[in-house]
Design a protein around this motif. Structure first.
Motif: not given
Length: 788
Positions: A161-167, A135-138
């Motif tokens: 189509g899927r809800w996702q939380t990105l850190r 779930d990690e992003v820059i």
């Protein structure tokens, strides 16, 4: 020990200090503009080259639908290819804390290990992604700063189509996104669009791309034929939905940057040349008058053995001192101007290092320019001094021969007051001098008009785009084409009062050997929220058959109404058809190609489908609509007309206003320098005449009117000439701003014309008052006893 010639030069400079300073200020303006713009050009070019080299910007790019990873080996075997980097790149919409509208983002896959990759990242804050985290992003540094996001913050996104939380674990810059704009747009909106880099494995899994790729970047060997590589790459990717590869020069960010660099280079040549030409003319005026006044001194110098070369060198030295003062004043001003330009460009072009650099050849170029100005301004005057025989120089200059002008011959002078008659006679009797002064002031006014032209043009462009073309309050774009029934569903969303679908498909348009990749847009009949409108705000109805092209696109393809073009669809079965061009519209944004939505569906051989919807929304329910759209799985991006318009206006105002202010200040210096020098020369020529008038009973005001009136008349006539010249200069510059992405219309507001005229008038009036004060303090007895 100081030589006699040096003392003579110092005395002349001091005696003419006002006129020398006025001419030097104009030189300084030219040097400042040249230094500022040329150094900015150099700084941009160096920052671009260094960044692209250090972080390995790819040479060739391509997008496609989906290809297995094994295809990368086929690509690597293309002659000239050094490296192949495959990626997964997907557009998503984000829910950003503190932002009402959905934000758009480009999710780009990166390796779990930071290393020597193409389009490498320069980490600004935080750390690189963890090789085990999913779930990690820059985030791009510009997007993070605009939204006040820091490492550790979270954003939410709909991934397939899927809800996702990105850190967010870090922020970075990439050479691929020096100019960071959303696809299909031309102006940055860093608050609502950004780039997120994510580890490839979780990104590929989210979009069913494991073991496959939809984006590829190539590095080429030095000297490798780019066109041949692109042709071979297209053949390999065609079965996998390849959308036509392109070289680095066509990469969107690089194209925008190169266009801007090219414009700066042109402006750095044209505008300083205008300033320095005026400076040369002012030097000619000053030195010509000095030679006339110093005829006895020239005779004495030659009688005492000074050679013609020594006399000429004296006056060349006076011009050289003036140019040197201009350089001393202009160089630091130019460096300050460069700092301002670089600070402005930092808001648009994002480099890890974008320093203020001084080109190594700048001193040589400035020396050449200053010598050219001094030589041009002094040449005629020095020649007069050199060829003047001593015996002739000892005699006073013969009086000029005057004769009645056409106004006097027709008896019209009797209708004017005595002071007005004197003014008109003096102008009529020196037509060349008056004309040159008039043209110089007109040139300065033209520069002021040019400085504000971009503001007016962008204002017209924005009004045309958002009042005539894009009239929807909200536009939602889908990740994939959907059945037309989704338009009805969109119409039932909160606050939506009207919904219209549109279909957009990438195509190659070809006419003969000319071809261009564009997006072909299908609009429904009677569409109100998205129209095809020309620069006069006239809507163009789309016929059921045939294409309507934007004027720029028609020029690129070399077609006119009635001509046929080949249309190769880059989607689905990739059919190729021949269609007739039925209309051309002079739109200002993008390379538009339009047809009726039903006709486009027939061309694609598909049922009614749409790529997105335009929505008219009740302002009171906009927030509720945005909340629902943020979680809509079908929606890839949402744009707000109000937010986009505000962003564009802010961007343009910030950039063009600063340039307009600088150009106005410099142009006002030209007017002031021209008026001051002209009036000082007139005062030196007519000092005894004005004193005689005072003795004969003329008041201080009347004698001032005689001196000021001539320049007031010249300035008054110069204003309409300058406004017309400014219009013509803008017309010449319009093609320089003609890009594929946008064209500036030839538009000048009444405010701009009044602004230029008022600024010139105030500058002339201020100098006139400064010189007129000398008339009020004339020593009548001393003036009548001497030539001056």
């Amino acid at each position: 020990m100081v030589s006699t010639r040096t003392r003579m030069l110092a005395r002349d400079v001091w005696h003419l200090r006002g006129q020398v300073l006025a001419a030097a200020l104009v030189v300084a303006c030219g040097i400042a503009v040249f230094t500022g713009m040329y150094s900015t050009y150099y700084s941009l070019v160096e920052a671009q080259a260094r960044y692209y080299d250090l972080y390995h910007l790819a040479d060739v790019f391509a997008q496609l639908k989906r290809a297995p990873e094994s295809v990368a080996a086929d690509i690597a075997r293309i002659p000239g290819v050094l490296r192949v980097d495959t990626r997964v790149v997907r557009p998503v919409q984000l829910d950003v804390p503190g932002l009402a509208e959905p934000a758009a983002a480009q999710l780009v896959s990166i390796s779990a290990k930071a290393g020597n990759t193409l389009n490498g990242l320069h980490l600004m804050r935080g750390r690189y992604i963890d090789r085990t985290a999913s779930d990690e992003v820059i985030a791009s540094e510009t997007f993070a700063r605009a939204n006040r996001l820091r490492p550790g913050d979270r954003v939410s996104a709909v991934l397939n189509g899927r809800w996702q939380t990105l850190r967010i674990v870090g922020t970075a810059l990439s050479p691929e996104y020096v100019y960071e704009v959303a696809p299909g747009t031309i102006f940055p909106d860093n608050r609502r669009y950004g780039v997120l880099w994510m580890r490839r494995e979780p990104l590929a899994a989210a979009f069913n791309m494991t073991g496959a790729f939809d984006d590829v970047a190539l590095a080429l060997a030095p000297g490798a034929p780019e066109a041949d590589v692109i042709s071979r790459l297209d053949r390999i990717l065609k079965p996998y939905g390849g959308l036509a590869a392109y070289g680095r020069s066509e990469q969107p960010s690089t194209r925008f940057l190169n266009d801007e660099i090219g414009e700066i280079r042109v402006m750095a040549s044209v505008i300083p040349a205008l300033f320095l030409s005026v400076a040369g003319f002012l030097l000619y005026v000053v030195l010509s008058r000095v030679v006339t006044l110093q005829r006895p001194e020239i005779a004495l110098l030659k009688a005492f053995g000074y050679t013609d070369a020594a006399v000429g060198a004296h006056y060349l030295g006076l011009a050289g001192v003036t140019a040197l003062i201009g350089v001393v004043l202009g160089l630091p001003a130019g460096i300050g101007l460069e700092r301002a330009f670089v600070a402005m460009y930092r808001d648009y072009f994002h480099f890890p290092q974008f320093a203020v650099l001084i080109p190594s050849d700048l001193p040589v170029l400035i020396a050449m320019l200053s010598l050219a100005v001094a030589g041009f301004g002094a040449l005629a005057a020095v020649r007069r001094a050199v060829v003047l025989p001593p015996a002739e120089a000892m005699r006073p200059e013969p009086p000029a021969r005057f004769r009645a002008g056409w106004i006097e011959r027709r008896g019209l002078m009797r209708w004017f007051a005595p002071a007005t008659r004197m003014v008109m006679r003096n102008v009529a009797r020196r037509p060349i001098k008056a004309s040159l002064s008039m043209l110089t002031i007109a040139l300065a006014i033209a520069l002021m008009v040019t400085g504000r032209f971009a503001l007016d043009a962008v204002d017209v462009l924005v009004k045309l785009q958002f009042d005539g073309v894009q009239r929807a309050d909200v536009m939602a774009t889908f990740a994939e084409a959907h059945a037309g029934s989704i338009v009805g569903e969109a119409g039932r969303l909160p606050g939506v009062t009207r919904a219209e679908g549109f279909r957009a498909v990438p195509v190659w348009l070809q006419s003969g050997h000319r071809r261009k990749r564009v997006e072909l847009t299908g609009l429904t009949k009677g569409s109100e929220l998205r129209r095809v409108v020309d620069s006069d705000f006239h809507a163009t109805a789309l016929p059921y058959t045939g294409l309507v092209l934007g004027q720029k696109l028609a020029q690129i393809l070399g077609v006119r109404p009635g001509d046929s073009v080949s249309v190769e669809v880059l989607e689905g079965a990739r059919r190729t058809s021949e269609l007739k061009v039925v209309g051309i519209t002079d739109e200002l944004l993008g390379l538009g190609a339009y047809m009726d939505a039903g006709a486009l569906a027939s061309l694609l051989q598909e049922a009614d489908s749409v790529s997105g919807v335009h929505l008219r929304v009740d302002p009171r329910q906009t927030q509720a609509l945005f909340t629902q759209l943020k979680r809509a799985p079908a929606v890839a991006a949402v744009s707000s007309r109000r937010a986009l318009r505000a962003s564009i206006e802010e961007t343009m105002d910030r950039s063009f206003t600063a340039f307009s202010v600088w150009l106005t200040v410099f142009a006002a210096v030209i007017v002031a320098g021209m008026v001051y020098n002209s009036m000082r020369v007139a005062l030196s020529e007519r000092g005894n005449e004005l004193a005689s008038l005072r003795v004969l009973g003329f008041t201080e005001w009347e004698t001032s009117v005689i001196l000021l009136g001539e320049q007031a008349l010249v300035t008054t006539v110069a204003i309409p000439i300058g406004l017309l010249s400014g219009y013509e200069l803008c017309a010449i510059l319009v093609p320089a701003f003609s890009r594929d992405s946008f064209r500036l219309p030839l538009a000048l507001s009444n405010t701009t014309l009044a602004y230029a005229a008022a600024t010139a008038s105030i500058a002339a009036l201020g100098c006139g008052i400064a010189v007129a004060r000398r008339v009020w303090t004339l020593d009548l007895i001393a003036v009548l006893k001497t030539r001056e």
